[in-house]
Design an enzyme around this catalytic site. Structure first.
Site, PDB file in Angstrom:
ATOM      1  N   HIS A 308       5.735  -4.444  -0.891  1.00  0.00           N
ATOM      2  CA  HIS A 308       4.927  -5.326  -0.208  1.00  0.00           C
ATOM      3  C   HIS A 308       3.791  -4.894   0.389  1.00  0.00           C
ATOM      4  CE1 HIS A 308       5.775  -3.508   3.832  1.00  0.00           C
ATOM      5  NE2 HIS A 308       7.265  -3.013   3.220  1.00  0.00           N
ATOM      6  N   CYS A 326      10.456   1.497   1.690  1.00  0.00           N
ATOM      7  CA  CYS A 326       9.593   0.441   0.783  1.00  0.00           C
ATOM      8  C   CYS A 326       8.406   1.051   0.329  1.00  0.00           C
ATOM      9  CB  CYS A 326       9.293  -0.522   2.017  1.00  0.00           C
ATOM     10  SG  CYS A 326      10.536  -1.662   2.273  1.00  0.00           S
TER      11      CYS A 326
END
Length: 379
Positions: A308, A326
């Site tokens: 992201h 992430c």
């Protein structure tokens, strides 16, 4: 004395003349019709399986008319043979219903035979619904597993698995694997070939799941495997690399999970893109943040890993691994990757101090092929 003997003989002759005893073979009753009719199921049968074909068969005659109706009066579709000597149902029966035959057969001798009889079908203790993914007309990545999920545990997994069929345009073989009592997945040994057309048929209506449960309905799907795109994350490089058909098409600077923390590192394994979100709210009270909204979020593990945008971490992107697992990208790169991604794309992670156990969906490709095949209920 002679007269007495004669009288006795005359008496015996008279008795013999009154006898009804006959010898030889009795003559056949020519009044019986020549046609011989067989019904399957026979009259009075109970607990007939709903997928069992119902048949009327005639020898030495032809079917003039035939009908099979439920107690509610609904007629079951059927087909006649060209010579009118047989009739078979062309649709499944209903659960827990009574059915009756009617119609007429005419023998070769011209004499009619009435069709009559009744039977009843099995009444399940419960009916279990199943869902299938990918759905019709979807285009998915080369690592997409085929997933059949059941709303209740399945006892007779082998019988259920035999009702599942996968065909594909590339003639690639694969295997079903039961991940738990309510979920079975199918994948090939290696990623699907690009542009493969796949058809899945789960003929589950009428299937006995065990424990009194039966399949509620069939489910089917036809979908397509898209282009071959693989994401490679090698933690120490701080780069997220995108390969298409084996050739590198992009390399984005990234910040992955903290290298020295087994709880926060981006873990090793082959994962699968599960979903895409224009924006996504991240919450982890354990580490002191809630409702942190980021753009262009692509989930690849329900352990919590995403690719992201995180411009707030721009100082570390491409230089240091500082996230909580992430893959952080700059906004423009995150948007470019997001636009290229398909649900079902593989994400291959290496270089971490941690390897996740095969328990966080979709973990199909974390299981070695021999172990995967061993999870099939059909031995």
């Amino acid at each position: 004395m002679k007269r007495t003997l004669a009288a006795l003989l005359a008496g015996l002759t008279l008795l013999a003349g009154c006898s009804s005893v006959e010898t030889g073979t009795p003559k056949s009753d020519s009044s019986l019709p020549s046609a011989k009719v067989t019904l399957s199921p026979v009259d009075g049968t109970k607990d007939v399986q709903v997928t069992t074909p119902v048949q009327v068969t005639v020898v030495d005659g032809k079917i003039e008319s035939v009908a099979l109706k439920s107690a509610e009066g609904k007629e079951v579709k059927g087909t006649l043979t060209e010579d009118r000597s047989g009739w078979t149902t062309a649709e499944p029966l209903g659960y827990g219903k009574a059915y009756s035959y009617s119609g007429k057969v005419v023998g070769s001798d011209g004499k009619p035979v009435e069709l009559k009889g009744s039977f009843s079908t099995v009444a399940p203790g419960s009916q279990t619904r199943a869902t299938l993914w990918p759905g019709d007309n979807q285009t998915v990545g080369v690592a997409a597993p085929i997933m059949v999920k059941f709303e209740a545990p399945v006892q007779d997994k082998a019988t259920v698995e035999k009702a599942l069929k996968v065909t594909n345009s590339a003639n690639v073989t694969g295997s079903w694997a039961w991940l738990n009592a309510q979920e079975v997945h199918y994948r090939p040994e290696k990623y699907w070939p690009a542009n493969t057309k796949i058809k899945v048929e789960a003929k589950l209506y009428g299937v006995n799941y065990g424990g009194g449960a039966f399949g509620r309905a069939d489910v089917t799907s036809e979908f397509t495997i898209g282009r071959n795109q693989v994401v490679k994350i090698d933690n120490p490089t701080h780069q997220l690399v995108v390969l298409r058909d084996g050739q590198q098409v992009a390399s984005y600077p990234a910040s992955f999970g903290k290298d020295a923390d087994p709880e926060l590192t981006t873990p090793n394994g082959t994962f699968v893109v599960m979903s895409k979100h224009d924006t996504f709210s991240f919450d982890n009270p354990r580490y002191g943040y809630t409702n942190v909204v980021k753009k262009w979020a692509v989930r690849f593990s329900n352990h919590g890993e995403f690719i992201h945008e995180n411009n707030d971490n721009a100082a570390n992107i491409g230089k240091n691994n500082t996230s909580h697992g992430c893959a952080n990208l700059l906004e423009a790169d995150a948007k470019a990757y997001y636009d290229s991604a398909l649900v079902g794309d593989p994400v291959e992670v290496t270089g971490s101090i941690t390897t996740l156990p095969a328990q966080f969906d979709w973990y199909d490709w974390q299981i070695p092929w021999d172990q995967w095949k061993a999870k099939s209920a059909i031995k």
